[in-house]
Design a protein around this motif. Sequence first.
Motif, PDB file in Angstrom:
ATOM      1  N   LYS A   1      -7.763   3.993 -13.754  1.00 38.45           N
ATOM      2  CA  LYS A   1      -8.152   2.626 -14.060  1.00 38.45           C
ATOM      3  C   LYS A   1      -7.034   1.697 -13.592  1.00 38.45           C
ATOM      4  O   LYS A   1      -5.902   1.786 -14.064  1.00 38.45           O
ATOM      5  CB  LYS A   1      -8.368   2.467 -15.565  1.00 38.45           C
ATOM      6  CG  LYS A   1      -8.756   1.059 -15.991  1.00 38.45           C
ATOM      7  CD  LYS A   1      -8.844   0.972 -17.511  1.00 38.45           C
ATOM      8  CE  LYS A   1      -9.158  -0.449 -17.959  1.00 38.45           C
ATOM      9  NZ  LYS A   1      -9.158  -0.574 -19.450  1.00 38.45           N
ATOM     10  N   TYR A   2      -7.360   0.795 -12.670  1.00 39.05           N
ATOM     11  CA  TYR A   2      -6.340  -0.121 -12.169  1.00 39.05           C
ATOM     12  C   TYR A   2      -7.012  -1.350 -11.558  1.00 39.05           C
ATOM     13  O   TYR A   2      -8.198  -1.329 -11.215  1.00 39.05           O
ATOM     14  CB  TYR A   2      -5.438   0.550 -11.135  1.00 39.05           C
ATOM     15  CG  TYR A   2      -6.142   1.041  -9.888  1.00 39.05           C
ATOM     16  CD1 TYR A   2      -6.129   0.292  -8.714  1.00 39.05           C
ATOM     17  CD2 TYR A   2      -6.818   2.263  -9.877  1.00 39.05           C
ATOM     18  CE1 TYR A   2      -6.776   0.725  -7.573  1.00 39.05           C
ATOM     19  CE2 TYR A   2      -7.469   2.707  -8.739  1.00 39.05           C
ATOM     20  CZ  TYR A   2      -7.453   1.942  -7.594  1.00 39.05           C
ATOM     21  OH  TYR A   2      -8.099   2.375  -6.464  1.00 39.05           O
ATOM     22  N   TYR A   3      -6.231  -2.412 -11.422  1.00 40.96           N
ATOM     23  CA  TYR A   3      -6.711  -3.685 -10.880  1.00 40.96           C
ATOM     24  C   TYR A   3      -6.484  -3.716  -9.373  1.00 40.96           C
ATOM     25  O   TYR A   3      -5.397  -3.387  -8.893  1.00 40.96           O
ATOM     26  CB  TYR A   3      -5.949  -4.835 -11.557  1.00 40.96           C
ATOM     27  CG  TYR A   3      -6.307  -6.218 -11.077  1.00 40.96           C
ATOM     28  CD1 TYR A   3      -7.255  -6.985 -11.750  1.00 40.96           C
ATOM     29  CD2 TYR A   3      -5.678  -6.786  -9.972  1.00 40.96           C
ATOM     30  CE1 TYR A   3      -7.575  -8.273 -11.331  1.00 40.96           C
ATOM     31  CE2 TYR A   3      -5.989  -8.066  -9.536  1.00 40.96           C
ATOM     32  CZ  TYR A   3      -6.943  -8.802 -10.225  1.00 40.96           C
ATOM     33  OH  TYR A   3      -7.253 -10.075  -9.801  1.00 40.96           O
ATOM     34  N   PHE A   4      -7.515  -4.119  -8.626  1.00 39.48           N
ATOM     35  CA  PHE A   4      -7.327  -4.326  -7.185  1.00 39.48           C
ATOM     36  C   PHE A   4      -8.320  -5.379  -6.715  1.00 39.48           C
ATOM     37  O   PHE A   4      -9.530  -5.186  -6.786  1.00 39.48           O
ATOM     38  CB  PHE A   4      -7.523  -3.037  -6.389  1.00 39.48           C
ATOM     39  CG  PHE A   4      -7.020  -3.145  -4.966  1.00 39.48           C
ATOM     40  CD1 PHE A   4      -5.686  -2.904  -4.682  1.00 39.48           C
ATOM     41  CD2 PHE A   4      -7.870  -3.506  -3.932  1.00 39.48           C
ATOM     42  CE1 PHE A   4      -5.198  -3.028  -3.386  1.00 39.48           C
ATOM     43  CE2 PHE A   4      -7.399  -3.632  -2.631  1.00 39.48           C
ATOM     44  CZ  PHE A   4      -6.057  -3.391  -2.354  1.00 39.48           C
ATOM     45  N   ASN A   5      -7.816  -6.508  -6.237  1.00 37.85           N
ATOM     46  CA  ASN A   5      -8.634  -7.635  -5.806  1.00 37.85           C
ATOM     47  C   ASN A   5      -8.553  -7.776  -4.290  1.00 37.85           C
ATOM     48  O   ASN A   5      -7.675  -8.457  -3.758  1.00 37.85           O
ATOM     49  CB  ASN A   5      -8.169  -8.917  -6.491  1.00 37.85           C
ATOM     50  CG  ASN A   5      -9.066 -10.103  -6.177  1.00 37.85           C
ATOM     51  OD1 ASN A   5     -10.028  -9.996  -5.425  1.00 37.85           O
ATOM     52  ND2 ASN A   5      -8.749 -11.250  -6.761  1.00 37.85           N
TER      53      ASN A   5
ATOM     54  N   ALA B   1      -1.514   0.232 -14.994  1.00 37.52           N
ATOM     55  CA  ALA B   1      -0.521  -0.391 -14.108  1.00 37.52           C
ATOM     56  C   ALA B   1      -0.571   0.189 -12.695  1.00 37.52           C
ATOM     57  O   ALA B   1      -0.955   1.348 -12.483  1.00 37.52           O
ATOM     58  CB  ALA B   1       0.876  -0.214 -14.692  1.00 37.52           C
ATOM     59  N   SER B   2      -0.131  -0.641 -11.746  1.00 44.49           N
ATOM     60  CA  SER B   2       0.019  -0.219 -10.358  1.00 44.49           C
ATOM     61  C   SER B   2       1.489  -0.217  -9.975  1.00 44.49           C
ATOM     62  O   SER B   2       2.302  -0.934 -10.573  1.00 44.49           O
ATOM     63  CB  SER B   2      -0.757  -1.155  -9.422  1.00 44.49           C
ATOM     64  OG  SER B   2      -2.139  -1.064  -9.648  1.00 44.49           O
ATOM     65  N   ILE B   3       1.816   0.580  -8.965  1.00 45.00           N
ATOM     66  CA  ILE B   3       3.207   0.774  -8.541  1.00 45.00           C
ATOM     67  C   ILE B   3       3.288   0.684  -7.023  1.00 45.00           C
ATOM     68  O   ILE B   3       2.458   1.273  -6.309  1.00 45.00           O
ATOM     69  CB  ILE B   3       3.731   2.163  -8.979  1.00 45.00           C
ATOM     70  CG1 ILE B   3       3.549   2.369 -10.484  1.00 45.00           C
ATOM     71  CG2 ILE B   3       5.182   2.366  -8.552  1.00 45.00           C
ATOM     72  CD1 ILE B   3       3.627   3.820 -10.901  1.00 45.00           C
ATOM     73  N   TYR B   4       4.270  -0.055  -6.528  1.00 48.17           N
ATOM     74  CA  TYR B   4       4.580  -0.067  -5.098  1.00 48.17           C
ATOM     75  C   TYR B   4       6.064   0.253  -4.932  1.00 48.17           C
ATOM     76  O   TYR B   4       6.910  -0.338  -5.611  1.00 48.17           O
ATOM     77  CB  TYR B   4       4.286  -1.428  -4.481  1.00 48.17           C
ATOM     78  CG  TYR B   4       2.813  -1.760  -4.382  1.00 48.17           C
ATOM     79  CD1 TYR B   4       2.057  -1.311  -3.296  1.00 48.17           C
ATOM     80  CD2 TYR B   4       2.181  -2.517  -5.360  1.00 48.17           C
ATOM     81  CE1 TYR B   4       0.711  -1.616  -3.198  1.00 48.17           C
ATOM     82  CE2 TYR B   4       0.831  -2.826  -5.270  1.00 48.17           C
ATOM     83  CZ  TYR B   4       0.098  -2.369  -4.188  1.00 48.17           C
ATOM     84  OH  TYR B   4      -1.240  -2.667  -4.091  1.00 48.17           O
ATOM     85  N   VAL B   5       6.367   1.179  -4.016  1.00 41.35           N
ATOM     86  CA  VAL B   5       7.760   1.556  -3.760  1.00 41.35           C
ATOM     87  C   VAL B   5       8.049   1.412  -2.269  1.00 41.35           C
ATOM     88  O   VAL B   5       7.377   2.033  -1.436  1.00 41.35           O
ATOM     89  CB  VAL B   5       8.066   2.998  -4.212  1.00 41.35           C
ATOM     90  CG1 VAL B   5       9.567   3.280  -4.065  1.00 41.35           C
ATOM     91  CG2 VAL B   5       7.608   3.236  -5.642  1.00 41.35           C
TER      92      VAL B   5
ATOM     93  N   ALA C   1       0.735   3.480  -5.672  1.00 39.00           N
ATOM     94  CA  ALA C   1       0.315   4.477  -6.665  1.00 39.00           C
ATOM     95  C   ALA C   1      -0.149   3.766  -7.932  1.00 39.00           C
ATOM     96  O   ALA C   1       0.140   2.587  -8.144  1.00 39.00           O
ATOM     97  CB  ALA C   1       1.470   5.430  -6.985  1.00 39.00           C
ATOM     98  N   THR C   2      -0.869   4.504  -8.765  1.00 35.29           N
ATOM     99  CA  THR C   2      -1.302   3.977 -10.057  1.00 35.29           C
ATOM    100  C   THR C   2      -1.001   4.996 -11.149  1.00 35.29           C
ATOM    101  O   THR C   2      -0.856   6.191 -10.879  1.00 35.29           O
ATOM    102  CB  THR C   2      -2.808   3.651 -10.068  1.00 35.29           C
ATOM    103  OG1 THR C   2      -3.553   4.856  -9.824  1.00 35.29           O
ATOM    104  CG2 THR C   2      -3.148   2.617  -9.015  1.00 35.29           C
TER     105      THR C   2
ATOM    106  N   CYS D   1       2.222  10.389 -10.760  1.00 30.89           N
ATOM    107  CA  CYS D   1       1.308   9.258 -10.595  1.00 30.89           C
ATOM    108  C   CYS D   1       0.184   9.653  -9.641  1.00 30.89           C
ATOM    109  O   CYS D   1       0.188  10.745  -9.073  1.00 30.89           O
ATOM    110  CB  CYS D   1       2.043   8.045 -10.015  1.00 30.89           C
ATOM    111  SG  CYS D   1       3.419   7.464 -10.994  1.00 30.89           S
ATOM    112  N   ARG D   2      -0.744   8.753  -9.485  1.00 32.87           N
ATOM    113  CA  ARG D   2      -1.818   8.960  -8.528  1.00 32.87           C
ATOM    114  C   ARG D   2      -1.510   8.140  -7.277  1.00 32.87           C
ATOM    115  O   ARG D   2      -1.670   6.923  -7.270  1.00 32.87           O
ATOM    116  CB  ARG D   2      -3.159   8.541  -9.121  1.00 32.87           C
ATOM    117  CG  ARG D   2      -3.507   9.303 -10.394  1.00 32.87           C
ATOM    118  CD  ARG D   2      -4.943   9.048 -10.795  1.00 32.87           C
ATOM    119  NE  ARG D   2      -5.244   9.684 -12.084  1.00 32.87           N
ATOM    120  CZ  ARG D   2      -6.461   9.797 -12.595  1.00 32.87           C
ATOM    121  NH1 ARG D   2      -7.498   9.294 -11.944  1.00 32.87           N
ATOM    122  NH2 ARG D   2      -6.651  10.377 -13.768  1.00 32.87           N
ATOM    123  N   VAL D   3      -1.048   8.804  -6.240  1.00 34.85           N
ATOM    124  CA  VAL D   3      -0.718   8.125  -4.988  1.00 34.85           C
ATOM    125  C   VAL D   3      -2.014   7.765  -4.273  1.00 34.85           C
ATOM    126  O   VAL D   3      -2.861   8.619  -4.047  1.00 34.85           O
ATOM    127  CB  VAL D   3       0.171   9.003  -4.087  1.00 34.85           C
ATOM    128  CG1 VAL D   3       0.460   8.282  -2.773  1.00 34.85           C
ATOM    129  CG2 VAL D   3       1.473   9.356  -4.793  1.00 34.85           C
TER     130      VAL D   3
END
Length: 318
Positions: free
Chosen positions: A162-166, A105-109, A157-158, A127-129
């Motif tokens: 492993k995360y999705y980014f297009n 998952a990805s996170i935006y704050v 952050a993720t 998390c990994r910022v």
Amino acid sequence: MSQSDRNRTMTISDRERTELLPSLLIPADKALSLEEITDRTINADLMSVIPRLPSGFVDLLIIDPPYNLTKDYNGSRFRSASDQDYAEYVNGWFQPLLRLLKEDASIYVCCDWKSSPVIYSVLSRCCRVRNRITWQREKGRGASANWKNSMEDIWFATVSGKYYFNVNAVKMKRRVIATYRSPAGVPRDWTKESEGCFRLTHPSNFWDDISVPYWSMPENTPHPTQKPEKLLAKLILASSAPEAFVFDPFSGSGTTSVTAKKLGRHYAGVEINTEYCLFTEKRLREAGKDSRIQGYTDGVFWERNTLIHQKRMKKQAR
């Protein structure tokens, strides 16, 4: 008092309240299944509902919490606090939210200059910022004894590596002034169209193409800190695949859910204020009829106030 014809700010009539209220999910004191919360607006206190939500269902978590400012949210007043107290407040809801996230998952704050260091501190511990986005928020008249605050931050952050980014889904279309060519006469990274010459550019972490919702825009609601659909569209397209699940624990008037629906993602939002939940439901209903997003046309994001983009939006509306 009725609005002027040019004021397109959304309102809700008594009849609409009666129609929309049954569509809200007001949870009882029991666990909620993924099926129950999918594509729903949850009218509840966040801390009371988090323990009832399923584990590991969120692909993209978008958080727009109260900033560390004294502000009234339709009768509910949030008061400014010390950095330490604000950090405890943020950590109080962020740690429980982690259980809801998938491993990729990805996170935006979202935050402002004052709360940004606190948000980074909380995120970096678990998390990994990966980046800090700063976007230009051109609204307000400014202060007489300070610099006008026209920027806000969004921390990216993720959960893991492993995360999705297009990146191709969020390129910016810009007009090319200097049309350079190779020695063979081939355009260098630009194309000629009927309206002029344009280039698709990779997105940076500074966004100056965002228009904050205001009274002449149909997406505008009375919510005091509403984010633009265009801003949410960038986050959703970059960090979630079609049919992914987008979750917003401070839903407000529902911009995350509405934009997710327009872009073909599943969603859920939690909001304690019933009036804001009703605005969300009305906007979701309208999104089923009109999926346009101001500033995003033909699969690309356009520079702010681009006349060509505005013409294409009007053409699509016909």
